[in-house]
Scaffold this motif. Structure first.
Motif, short mmCIF file in Angstrom:
data_model
loop_
_atom_site.label_atom_id
_atom_site.label_comp_id
_atom_site.label_asym_id
_atom_site.label_seq_id
_atom_site.Cartn_x
_atom_site.Cartn_y
_atom_site.Cartn_z
N ALA A 90 18.77 39.09 61.42
CA ALA A 90 19.13 38.63 60.08
C ALA A 90 19.20 37.11 60.03
CB ALA A 90 20.47 39.23 59.67
N ARG A 91 19.83 36.51 61.01
CA ARG A 91 19.94 35.06 61.04
C ARG A 91 18.56 34.41 61.18
NH1 ARG A 91 22.39 32.57 66.33
NH2 ARG A 91 20.30 33.23 66.96
N ASP A 92 17.72 34.99 62.02
CA ASP A 92 16.40 34.40 62.23
C ASP A 92 15.51 34.52 60.99
OD1 ASP A 92 17.24 33.78 64.75
OD2 ASP A 92 16.08 35.35 65.77
N ALA A 93 15.83 35.47 60.12
CA ALA A 93 15.10 35.59 58.86
C ALA A 93 15.55 34.55 57.83
CB ALA A 93 15.27 36.98 58.28
N GLY A 94 16.60 33.82 58.14
CA GLY A 94 17.08 32.79 57.23
C GLY A 94 18.30 33.18 56.42
N LEU A 95 18.83 34.39 56.64
CA LEU A 95 20.03 34.80 55.93
C LEU A 95 21.24 34.05 56.47
CD1 LEU A 95 19.33 38.64 55.80
CD2 LEU A 95 19.00 36.98 53.97
N ASP A 96 22.23 33.83 55.61
CA ASP A 96 23.43 33.12 56.04
C ASP A 96 24.68 33.98 55.99
OD1 ASP A 96 24.66 32.85 53.25
OD2 ASP A 96 22.78 31.79 52.96
N THR A 97 24.56 35.20 55.45
CA THR A 97 25.72 36.07 55.24
C THR A 97 25.34 37.50 55.60
OG1 THR A 97 26.48 34.64 53.42
CG2 THR A 97 27.41 36.86 53.51
N ILE A 98 26.32 38.23 56.11
CA ILE A 98 26.17 39.66 56.36
C ILE A 98 27.19 40.38 55.49
CG2 ILE A 98 26.46 41.52 58.05
CD1 ILE A 98 23.93 39.85 58.46
N ALA A 99 26.74 41.41 54.81
CA ALA A 99 27.65 42.26 54.04
C ALA A 99 27.69 43.64 54.69
CB ALA A 99 27.18 42.38 52.59
N SER A 100 28.80 44.31 54.51
CA SER A 100 28.88 45.69 54.97
C SER A 100 29.96 46.43 54.21
CB SER A 100 29.19 45.77 56.47
OG SER A 100 29.19 47.13 56.89
N TYR A 101 29.64 47.68 53.89
CA TYR A 101 30.70 48.59 53.52
C TYR A 101 31.65 48.75 54.71
CZ TYR A 101 28.27 50.26 49.32
OH TYR A 101 27.66 50.35 48.09
N ILE A 102 32.90 49.02 54.40
CA ILE A 102 33.90 49.33 55.42
C ILE A 102 34.45 50.71 55.04
CG2 ILE A 102 36.06 48.61 56.52
CD1 ILE A 102 35.42 45.75 55.56
N PRO A 103 33.91 51.78 55.62
CA PRO A 103 34.19 53.12 55.11
C PRO A 103 35.54 53.67 55.57
CG PRO A 103 32.06 53.02 56.26
CD PRO A 103 32.86 51.81 56.65
N TRP A 104 36.34 54.01 54.62
CA TRP A 104 37.62 54.67 54.88
C TRP A 104 37.40 55.95 55.67
CZ3 TRP A 104 41.09 56.26 50.08
CH2 TRP A 104 42.32 56.74 50.52
N ILE A 105 36.37 56.73 55.29
CA ILE A 105 36.11 58.01 55.95
C ILE A 105 35.79 57.84 57.44
CG2 ILE A 105 33.62 58.09 55.48
CD1 ILE A 105 33.95 61.07 54.86
N TRP A 106 35.30 56.66 57.83
CA TRP A 106 34.97 56.39 59.23
C TRP A 106 36.19 55.91 60.01
CZ3 TRP A 106 32.53 57.44 63.30
CH2 TRP A 106 32.31 56.53 64.35
#
Length: 714
Positions: free
Chosen positions: A54-70
Motif C-alpha cells: 500500500a505504501r509503495d503504491a503511494g497511499l498514505d493512510t490505511i483504513a480498516s473495519y474493527i469487527p465486534w464479532i471478531w
C-alpha cells in the motif's frame, strides 16, 4: 536534524483540521489517499507485506473495519490485544502502520457489514436482546440482521464495545499518533431501506396513523426515520468525544448499486441532518459503479455534487468506500472493470473537491474461523467462504493485479498536482443542479398501499437525473460544470433538514428533474426565483401535489400552465401508441412519455405531441425571469437540442470541447497554486478533440485514446 529524524518513515504528524472544505494536517492542506486492509482477514505475518504494498503504491493512510464479532470471544470477553489470537492485536496493527509511514482510519462499527455474519454484531446480542429486532409492516420481523438503534440493551452493549476500542485509539490519535479519523457506525439506515422494513416498533411511529393507505403517513415515517438516525449518530458522536477522541468523525453514506448512482441520494436524504454543519464531522460516499461509461459517468459527477451541497462551509467531501479493482465481487467472472475505470473515477472525484478517498477493498484475504459459530453451514466469520476480496487490486494471496498497477500510476500522477487538488475548487458554469431531498424519501412502501406505490414509481422515474437519466447526461456529457443546489434548504431554512446551516446563494439558472410531487415551499421558492430574474429548466412532469398528497400547483399556476394528461407508450386492445414530438427543437422525435399542457397564448411552444397536437415543451416568462419546461423524456444523445435549451438562458459551457465524438468529460479546477483541467475519455473509442477554457486554448487538437485521460495545466 538527526539522522534518525531524516529517515523517519512516519507520515507528517499534526492536528487534523477541517477548514473551508479542506483537510489540514498541521496547518497544511492535504489529500488523504487511503486503502482498506482488513487485518483480521490476514495472518499477522502477512500484515507488513500488504502494508508495504500500500505504501509503495503511494497511499498514505490505511483504513480498516474493527469487527465486534471478531474481537468478542465466546464467553463475552473482548480481546483487542491478541491474547486469544495474534490477529486480534489491534494496537500492534496500528503501530505497524505508523512504523511504515502510514496513517490509520478506524471503522469500529458497531455495525460494519463487509460480508460479515450479523453485519459484524456478535450472535450474543441477538440472543440476549430479541426485542431489539425491528418490527416492520403489519408486525413482521425484519428479514435482515438489523437492530433498533434506540434499544437500550443494544446501546449499552455497543458502548461497552466502543469503550474498549477507544482505549486503543485514543492514545494513538493525531496530533501525536497515526489515527486521523474514526467512523461512526456504518451505513446507518441501509438495512431498513433495502428490506422495506421501517422500525415500526417505535411508539412514536405507531401513534402517527394508518400505515397502509395514506401518503401523509409515509411522509411522516420518512421524516421520523431521518430524525431517528440523526439522534443515534449524534449520540455516538457525543459518546465518542466524551471518550477522548478528538480527530474528525466520519459518517458513511450508502446508496449506489447495480453499477448506478441514481439511488445514492437516498443515503444523503437519510443521513445529512446527522452531520451537516457539525464541527469535526464529514460524510464519506460509498461508490460502487463498476466500469465508468457514458451510462453512469453523470451518476458519479452528480452524486459528488449532491454530497457536497448539503455540507457545511468547513466540511470537505470524502469517500469512505471508493470502489477499486476488477469488479468481480462474486468470483464468478460475471463482471470485469478495466483498470482505467478506477483511475477515471479517482480523477473526476478529486477534481470535484473530494479530499479523502479510501479505496475499498485494497487487499483481499481469508475469513478466519469464528469460535462458537452456529450451525449455519460455514464456521467462519463471514458468509463468503474462506477467501475474501476476490476483486481487490491485491488478491487474497497477495498478488497485485492490473488494477493495482493502474492505481499506483495515478496516485503518482495525483501527488504531482496535490497542492491544487488539496485546495482547489471546480470552475462551474452559471447553472445549479436542483436537489430535493424529500424526492428520495422512498425507502418504505406498505405492501397494500397502491397510492404510495404509484407515488414512488413516479418519483423514481422523474427525480434527480431525469427520465431516462437524460438531464444528468445532457449536463455532464454536454460539457457543463455544475454545483448542486439544496432547494429544500433554500426554501425552508428553519427546517430540521437544514440542521441550522445556511445554504449558499443559488446561481441564476437552476435545472430540476421533477415528478408530480414537489413541496409547496419549494414550488413557491422556484416561482419567486424566476420572478426575481432567475431561470428554471424543469424536466419531467408538472408538479401538482405536495409530498403528503395534498394538491399543490403553485409553480404551474405562476406560469399559467396546467396538465392536459400524459401520453405514454402503450399496446392494448385499442392498438399501439408511440408518442412522438415535433417543433422548433426537433422533428418527429419518438419519446416514451409526454406531459400534455394547456398554456396561455403568450407562451412559446417548443415541442408538441403529434397525436394530440398539444404542447409538451414550452418557454414562459414570469417577472424578470424565464421557465423552460420539457415534459417529455427527451433523449440525452440529442446534445445540440440541450445546448439550444441552455442557450435560451444565455448559458454556454466555459470549457469548450470541439470533439468528433461524444464521451470526453472534463473538470476544470482552480486554486492559488494554479489551474488544472482533468479530461477523461469514458468512451470505448478514441476521441479527437481540442479544448479551451474561457476562450483560451488549453489543448490543441489531439487524440484521447479509448479510456484515456490527460491532466492539463491552464
Amino acid at each position: 536534524m538527526s539522522p534518525a529524524a531524516e529517515t523517519d518513515p512516519r507520515p507528517q504528524r499534526g492536528q487534523i483540521t477541517l477548514r473551508s472544505t479542506q483537510i489540514e494536517v498541521a496547518g497544511t492542506p492535504t489529500l488523504l489517499l487511503s486503502g482498506e486492509v482488513h487485518y483480521f482477514r490476514l495472518r499477522r505475518d502477512e500484515w507488513a507485506d500488504r502494508l508495504t504494498q500500500a505504501r509503495d503504491a503511494g497511499l498514505d493512510t490505511i483504513a480498516s473495519y474493527i469487527p465486534w464479532i471478531w474481537h468478542e470471544v465466546p464467553n463475552g470477553d473482548l480481546d483487542l490485544t491478541g491474547r486469544t489470537s495474534p490477529e486480534r492485536d489491534l494496537p500492534a496493527f496500528i503501530d505497524l502502520c505508523d512504523s511504515l509511514g502510514l496513517r490509520f482510519l478506524a471503522r469500529p462499527g458497531p455495525f460494519v457489514m463487509a460480508e460479515l455474519k450479523n453485519e459484524g454484531i456478535p450472535d450474543r446480542i441477538h440472543r440476549e436482546y430479541p426485542d431489539a429486532k425491528p418490527t416492520g409492516w403489519d408486525g413482521r420481523i425484519a428479514p435482515t440482521e438489523d437492530l433498533d438503534y434506540q434499544h437500550p440493551g443494544f446501546r449499552a452493549e455497543a458502548e461497552r464495545w466502543l469503550d474498549a476500542v477507544f482505549e486503543v485509539l485514543a492514545p494513538r490519535q493525531a496530533p501525536d499518533g497515526p489515527v486521523v479519523g474514526v467512523q461512526l457506525d456504518n451505513e446507518v439506515g441501509m438495512l431498513a431501506w433495502v428490506s422495506n422494513t421501517p422500525h415500526l416498533n417505535n411508539a412514536a411511529v405507531r401513534a402517527a396513523g394508518d400505515p397502509a393507505q395514506t401518503l401523509a403517513f409515509h411522509q411522516k415515517l420518512g421524516l421520523w426515520a431521518r430524525d431517528d438516525f440523526a439522534d443515534y449518530l449524534r449520540h455516538l458522536e457525543s459518546f465518542t468525544r466524551d471518550r477522548g477522541i478528538a480527530v474528525p468523525l466520519l459518517i458513511n453514506v450508502h446508496g449506489t448499486g447495480g453499477g448506478r448512482g441514481t439511488t445514492f441520494p437516498i443515503g444523503i436524504s437519510q443521513l445529512a441532518p446527522a452531520y451537516r454543519g457539525r464541527d469535526g464531522l464529514l460524510a464519506g460516499s460509498d461508490y460502487y459503479l463498476g466500469e465508468l461509461t457514458v451510462q453512469n459517468v453523470a451518476d458519479l459527477y452528480l452524486c459528488n455534487a449532491i454530497l457536497a451541497c448539503v455540507n457545511g462551509p468547513d466540511q470537505p467531501a470524502s469517500s469512505l468506500e471508493f470502489e477499486i479493482g476488477t469488479g468481480d465481487y462474486g468470483d464468478n467472472l460475471d463482471a470485469l472493470s478495466s483498470p482505467e475505470s478506477g483511475v477515471h473515477k479517482t480523477l473526476l472525484t478529486l477534481g470535484q473537491g473530494n479530499r479523502l478517498i479510501n479505496y475499498y477493498l485494497l487487499t483481499g484475504g481469508r475469513n478466519p474461523v469464528l469460535e462458537g459459530s452456529g450451525n449455519d453451514g460455514i464456521p467462519r466469520i463471514a458468509f463468503t467462504g474462506e477467501r475474501h476480496g476476490f476483486a481487490a487490486p491485491i488478491d487474497p494471496e497477495g498478488r497485485p493485479t492490473p488494477a493495482f498497477d493502474a492505481l499506483a500510476a495515478v496516485i503518482k500522477e495525483i501527488r504531482s498536482y496535490e497542492p491544487i487538488l488539496a485546495t482547489g475548487r471546480q470552475l462551474t458554469d452559471d447553472i445549479g443542479f436542483g436537489f430535493v431531498a424529500d424526492h428520495y424519501l422512498t425507502e418504505y412502501v406498505h405492501p397494500t398501499a397502491t397510492v404510495r406505490r404509484e407515488q414512488v414509481d413516479d418519483l423514481e422515474r422523474y427525480r434527480g437525473f431525469g427520465a431516462r437519466d437524460a438531464l444528468g447526461r445532457a449536463i455532464v456529457l454536454g460539457g457543463y460544470h455544475v454545483d448542486a443546489v439544496d432547494l429544500q434548504a433554500l426554501a425552508d431554512p428553519e427546517s430540521a433538514w437544514t440542521a441550522g446551516t445556511t445554504a449558499p446563494e443559488a446561481p441564476r439558472t437552476i435545472v430540476l428533474g421533477s415528478p408530480r410531487t414537489l413541496s409547496a415551499k419549494v414550488q413557491r421558492w422556484l416561482a419567486d426565483h424566476v420572478r426575481n430574474g432567475g431561470n428554471l429548466l424543469l424536466t419531467g412532469l408538472l408538479p401538482d401535489r405536495d409530498h403528503d398528497g395534498t394538491p399543490c400547483t403553485i409553480l404551474a399556476d405562476a406560469f399559467g400552465l396546467s396538465s392536459a394528461g400524459v401520453r405514454v407508450d402503450r399496446r392494448d386492445e385499442s392498438g399501439p401508441y408511440w408518442p412522438t414530438v415535433t417543433g422548433s427543437l426537433d422533428a418527429d422525435l419518438r419519446v416514451s412519455s409526454a406531459q400534455l399542457l394547456q398554456v396561455p397564448a403568450e407562451v412559446d411552444v417548443l415541442l408538441r405531441e403529434v397525436g394530440s397536437g398539444l404542447p409538451c415543451a414550452v418557454q414562459a416568462q414570469l417577472g424578470a425571469g424565464s421557465l423552460i419546461f420539457v415534459g417529455c423524456d427527451f433523449p440525452a444523445a440529442h446534445l445540440d437540442n440541450w445546448h439550444a435549451l441552455f442557450a435560451r438562458f444565455g448559458v454556454r459551457p466555459r470549457v469548450g470541447v470541439d470533439a468528433d465524438r461524444t464521451g470526453l468529460v472534463t473538470v476544470p479546477v482552480t486554486s492559488e497554486h494554479g489551474n488544472l483541467l482533468i479530461a477523461v475519455n469514458v468512451a470505448p473509442y478514441p476521441i479527437s478533440a481540442s479544448i479551451s477554457v474561457d476562450g483560451q486554448q488549453v489543448q490543441p487538437q489531439t487524440t484521447f485514446p479509448a479510456r484515456g485521460h490527460a491532466l492539463l495545466r491552464f
